[in-house]
Scaffold this motif. Structure first.
Motif, PDB file in Angstrom:
ATOM      1  N   ILE A 156     -10.130   0.231   2.393  1.00  0.00           N
ATOM      2  CA  ILE A 156      -9.367  -0.292   3.612  1.00  0.00           C
ATOM      3  C   ILE A 156      -8.201  -1.193   2.946  1.00  0.00           C
ATOM      4  CG2 ILE A 156      -8.821  -1.518   5.683  1.00  0.00           C
ATOM      5  CD1 ILE A 156     -11.616  -0.484   6.809  1.00  0.00           C
ATOM      6  N   GLU A 157      -6.877  -0.608   2.794  1.00  0.00           N
ATOM      7  CA  GLU A 157      -5.959  -1.611   2.277  1.00  0.00           C
ATOM      8  C   GLU A 157      -5.046  -2.418   3.199  1.00  0.00           C
ATOM      9  OE1 GLU A 157      -5.257  -0.938  -1.250  1.00  0.00           O
ATOM     10  OE2 GLU A 157      -6.211   1.136  -1.538  1.00  0.00           O
ATOM     11  N   ILE A 158      -5.165  -3.701   3.045  1.00  0.00           N
ATOM     12  CA  ILE A 158      -4.348  -4.476   3.980  1.00  0.00           C
ATOM     13  C   ILE A 158      -3.095  -4.886   3.493  1.00  0.00           C
ATOM     14  CG2 ILE A 158      -4.378  -6.762   5.215  1.00  0.00           C
ATOM     15  CD1 ILE A 158      -7.606  -6.194   5.431  1.00  0.00           C
TER      16      ILE A 158
ATOM     17  N   LEU B 241      -4.197  -0.654   6.542  1.00  0.00           N
ATOM     18  CA  LEU B 241      -3.905  -1.549   7.812  1.00  0.00           C
ATOM     19  C   LEU B 241      -2.772  -2.566   7.388  1.00  0.00           C
ATOM     20  CD1 LEU B 241      -6.821  -3.460   9.565  1.00  0.00           C
ATOM     21  CD2 LEU B 241      -4.510  -4.643   9.246  1.00  0.00           C
TER      22      LEU B 241
ATOM     23  N   ARG C 298      -5.963  -7.856  11.406  1.00  0.00           N
ATOM     24  CA  ARG C 298      -7.214  -7.834  10.341  1.00  0.00           C
ATOM     25  C   ARG C 298      -8.529  -7.499  10.639  1.00  0.00           C
ATOM     26  NH1 ARG C 298      -7.125 -10.250   4.409  1.00  0.00           N
ATOM     27  NH2 ARG C 298      -4.936 -10.301   4.980  1.00  0.00           N
TER      28      ARG C 298
ATOM     29  N   SER D  26     -10.313  -4.006  11.091  1.00  0.00           N
ATOM     30  CA  SER D  26     -10.640  -3.021  10.043  1.00  0.00           C
ATOM     31  C   SER D  26     -12.076  -2.600  10.514  1.00  0.00           C
ATOM     32  CB  SER D  26     -10.836  -3.696   8.817  1.00  0.00           C
ATOM     33  OG  SER D  26     -11.407  -4.902   8.905  1.00  0.00           O
ATOM     34  N   LYS D  27     -12.669  -3.161  11.364  1.00  0.00           N
ATOM     35  CA  LYS D  27     -14.134  -2.827  11.836  1.00  0.00           C
ATOM     36  C   LYS D  27     -14.024  -1.506  12.446  1.00  0.00           C
ATOM     37  CE  LYS D  27     -18.480  -4.731  13.621  1.00  0.00           C
ATOM     38  NZ  LYS D  27     -18.474  -4.563  15.111  1.00  0.00           N
TER      39      LYS D  27
ATOM     40  N   LEU E 234     -11.573   0.647  12.887  1.00  0.00           N
ATOM     41  CA  LEU E 234     -10.791   1.556  11.841  1.00  0.00           C
ATOM     42  C   LEU E 234     -11.836   2.414  10.766  1.00  0.00           C
ATOM     43  CD1 LEU E 234      -7.451  -0.157  11.324  1.00  0.00           C
ATOM     44  CD2 LEU E 234      -7.933   1.675  12.681  1.00  0.00           C
ATOM     45  N   GLN E 235     -13.012   1.567  10.444  1.00  0.00           N
ATOM     46  CA  GLN E 235     -14.016   2.394   9.828  1.00  0.00           C
ATOM     47  C   GLN E 235     -14.289   3.742  10.232  1.00  0.00           C
ATOM     48  OE1 GLN E 235     -16.018   2.113   7.090  1.00  0.00           O
ATOM     49  NE2 GLN E 235     -15.278   0.099   6.444  1.00  0.00           N
TER      50      GLN E 235
ATOM     51  N   GLU F 155      -0.873  -5.400   8.803  1.00  0.00           N
ATOM     52  CA  GLU F 155      -1.416  -6.674   9.632  1.00  0.00           C
ATOM     53  C   GLU F 155      -0.245  -7.087  10.481  1.00  0.00           C
ATOM     54  OE1 GLU F 155      -2.929  -9.722   7.096  1.00  0.00           O
ATOM     55  OE2 GLU F 155      -3.842 -10.564   9.006  1.00  0.00           O
TER      56      GLU F 155
ATOM     57  N   ARG G 174      -8.527   6.882   3.131  1.00  0.00           N
ATOM     58  CA  ARG G 174      -8.320   5.723   3.106  1.00  0.00           C
ATOM     59  C   ARG G 174      -7.690   5.402   4.369  1.00  0.00           C
ATOM     60  NH1 ARG G 174      -4.716   7.350  -0.175  1.00  0.00           N
ATOM     61  NH2 ARG G 174      -5.679   7.076  -1.971  1.00  0.00           N
ATOM     62  N   VAL G 175      -7.814   3.874   4.433  1.00  0.00           N
ATOM     63  CA  VAL G 175      -6.920   3.341   5.718  1.00  0.00           C
ATOM     64  C   VAL G 175      -5.947   2.104   5.126  1.00  0.00           C
ATOM     65  CG1 VAL G 175      -7.260   1.631   7.610  1.00  0.00           C
ATOM     66  CG2 VAL G 175      -8.636   3.599   7.143  1.00  0.00           C
TER      67      VAL G 175
END
Lengths: 332, 249
Positions: free
Chosen positions: B202-204, B84, B65, B68-69, B71-72, B86, B81-82
């Motif tokens: 950013i979808e996790i 992620l 998780r 995500s920073k 991946l920005q 997990e 969009r991303v």
């Protein structure tokens, strides 16, 4: 046909290696691997599969030692087709009850091995620094700063082996038996072929396969500087390579780049000119035999990884070096 | 509208100090960045979208998780969009399996027209994930692509370098392609891009944990490239050293 006995504890693995041809010529890297395996297996029979026709008289004559070569000489295999190549290898591997598949680390095996590993349910260990022992092998990681030892966990394993500069001792007196092999019937779930055309650049020896590599970096000062390196490489029967800087500057094509993001090379002689020796570059030359460096900076890190060095501006010392080498060569 | 998937992994910045303790990389001293090869893949995806005039670029990454920073940056470059997934990366087979499931579940009934990956990561660098992913998705793949053209009619013209030459290929969508260095020059992120990127999602999603690793890492040790260097006084002496060693043939 006897199984190949490999490993110190007498473990038996049934190995199959893949011999590669391109444009009807056996690929040096795979011939080299065949002979390395001959050295290691100490007389027990090797088994290999050769894909595609090979041209010329007695084209397999350079393959020495005992063993069996299954030759799928079908014209349809002359050019690399992942669907056909995969089908031939898979059918032989499964039919002969093999457990290990070995490739030389080449553009072809890099493309084919991952897909094959999924189809065969095999562990894949790419870029091994030497032949696997007990289903494990090593490879450089983290830009060459570390070496990892990897072990295959599945009952089947595929290994791709990097070039080596360790001299070969060729077995003489015996030659392998060659058996013809047909392309198996294709299954419906095979992927469609991809149209391919190969454009070869004549006279260009790849840095990853050359016995002598002369490479240049930032210290060459520009694309023109490489003329001297071409002359030196020609003299030594070698080929020209480049550092990442020289490629990023556009002085040389990407295919000549040596290092972690380029090619891993294993010539018996490597001459680095005007290359400072970043850790990524050193990772690419860790398989080289003798390393020679010419650099104007006596503190350049390349000298720490070098057998013979000379401190000096490449543009000034290279002409003298080339002349001196020419004199030695004339004496022989 | 073409769907473009880009697979991205995070790697230690090569400018970091690589320290090792207890057979593993000391992560306290490294910064995680987007794998440089994956930036070529993303840039190609963005250029393709621009060339075709439409398309949707989705970045998939198997990462914790906290990734995500880093991946920005993909959103700031222009990805839409991303996703992620997990989890932690492990061996290439597991990574490819997890990515394959993430892609099929995200796109449900139809696969994206093109899946772009970097040729290899700069940490472990096995260069195996793209080919495995393609096989798992049932798609053809081409690795180490240095030129990608076309796409308007669903057919791409590609080139990739092989030893002593190059291969020219034509492939139809859907296809998996891995990007070689030199495919393009990845764009720099602009202030505006960064601001716009922050508005994008950013979808996790949970990474499945079904697959067993097929390759184990038995050990990891720092290596030294050190040799004892003999320094020659001039070019003639250096040539003499090579002659003595029997290297001039």
């Amino acid at each position: 046909m006897s199984d190949n006995t490999i490993g110190s504890e007498g473990r038996v693995h049934n190995r199959l290696m893949v011999l590669e041809q391109r444009e009807g010529v056996l690929k040096g890297a795979s011939v080299d691997l065949w002979h390395r395996m001959q050295m290691e297996c100490g007389g027990s029979e090797l088994r290999a599969v050769l894909l595609g026709p090979v041209d010329g008289e007695n084209p397999l004559g350079q393959l020495l030692g005992s063993g069996v070569i299954h030759h799928a000489g079908d014209e349809r295999l002359r050019e690399y087709d992942p669907r056909l190549y995969g089908a031939v290898i898979r059918s032989l591997f499964e039919g002969e009850g093999c457990s290990e598949l070995l490739f030389a680390d080449t553009a072809l095996s890099r493309d084919l091995a991952p897909a094959l590993s999924v189809r065969l349910g095999a562990s894949l260990l790419s870029g091994c620094s030497a032949l696997p022992r007990d289903r494990s092998c090593s490879r450089r990681l983290y830009s060459g700063a570390a070496e990892g030892n990897f072990v295959a966990a599945s009952s089947r394993a595929i290994f791709t082996i990097s070039p080596s500069s360790i001299p070969l001792e060729l077995a003489t007196g015996t030659v392998p038996e060659v058996l013809p092999l047909a392309i198996p019937a294709l299954r419906g779930d095979d992927l469609p072929s991809i149209v391919r055309q190969v454009v070869m650049q004549v006279g260009m020896v790849d840095v990853a396969e050359a016995a002598v590599v002369v490479a240049g970096g930032r210290g060459m000062g520009g694309a023109e500087g490489f003329t001297l390196l071409e002359e030196l490489a020609f003299l030594l029967g070698g080929t020209v390579g480049a550092s990442r800087t020289a490629v990023d500057e556009g002085w040389r094509p990407h295919g000549e780049q040596i290092g972690q993001t380029g090619k891993l090379i294993a010539p018996r002689l490597y001459i680095a000119c005007g290359i400072s020796g970043a850790v990524q570059h050193l990772a690419g030359i860790s398989g080289a035999g003798t390393v020679v460096a010419i650099n104007s900076d006596p503190h350049a890190p390349i000298f720490e990884a070098t057998d013979f060095g000379l401190v000096g501006n490449v543009g000034e010392v290279l002409p003298d070096f080339i002349a001196a080498i020419r004199d030695f060569l004339k004496m022989q | 509208m073409i769907q473009i998937a880009v697979c991205v992994c995070l790697v230690p910045d090569t400018a970091s100090v690589f320290g090792f303790s207890g057979g593993a990389l000391d992560r306290s001293r490294v910064t995680e960045v987007i794998n440089p090869y994956d930036e070529y893949a993303l840039e190609e995806a963005l250029q393709l979208k621009e060339r075709l005039g439409s398309g949707e670029v989705t970045v998939f990454s198997l990462a914790p998780r906290s990734g995500s920073k880093a991946l920005q940056k993909t959103l700031a470059m222009g990805a839409d969009r991303v996703v992620l997934v997990e989890g932690e990366g492990s061996d290439p087979w597991r990574t490819a399996s997890i990515l394959s499931r993430a892609l099929t579940s995200w796109y449900s009934d139809s696969l994206p027209g093109i899946v772009l990956c970097g040729r290899q990561s700069t940490d472990f660098g096995s260069a195996e994930v793209p080919g495995m992913l393609a096989e798992l998705l049932g798609l053809p793949s081409v690795c180490g692509v240095g030129l990608l053209e076309g796409g308007q009619d669903g057919v791409f013209r590609l080139e990739r370098e092989i030893e002593g030459g190059r291969e020219v290929l034509e492939v139809s969508v859907p296809v998996v392609i891995s990007a070689e260095k030199g495919l393009n020059v990845p764009r720099k992120t602009s202030m505006r891009g960064v601001m716009e990127g922050r508005k994008k999602p950013i979808e996790i999603v949970d990474g499945p944990t079904l697959e067993e690793a097929r390759v184990g890492l038995a050990g990891l040790r720092p290596v030294s490239n050190k040799k004892n260097c003999r320094i020659a006084s001039d070019a003639g002496e250096l040539a003499g050293m090579l002659h003595e060693r029997g290297l001039l043939q």
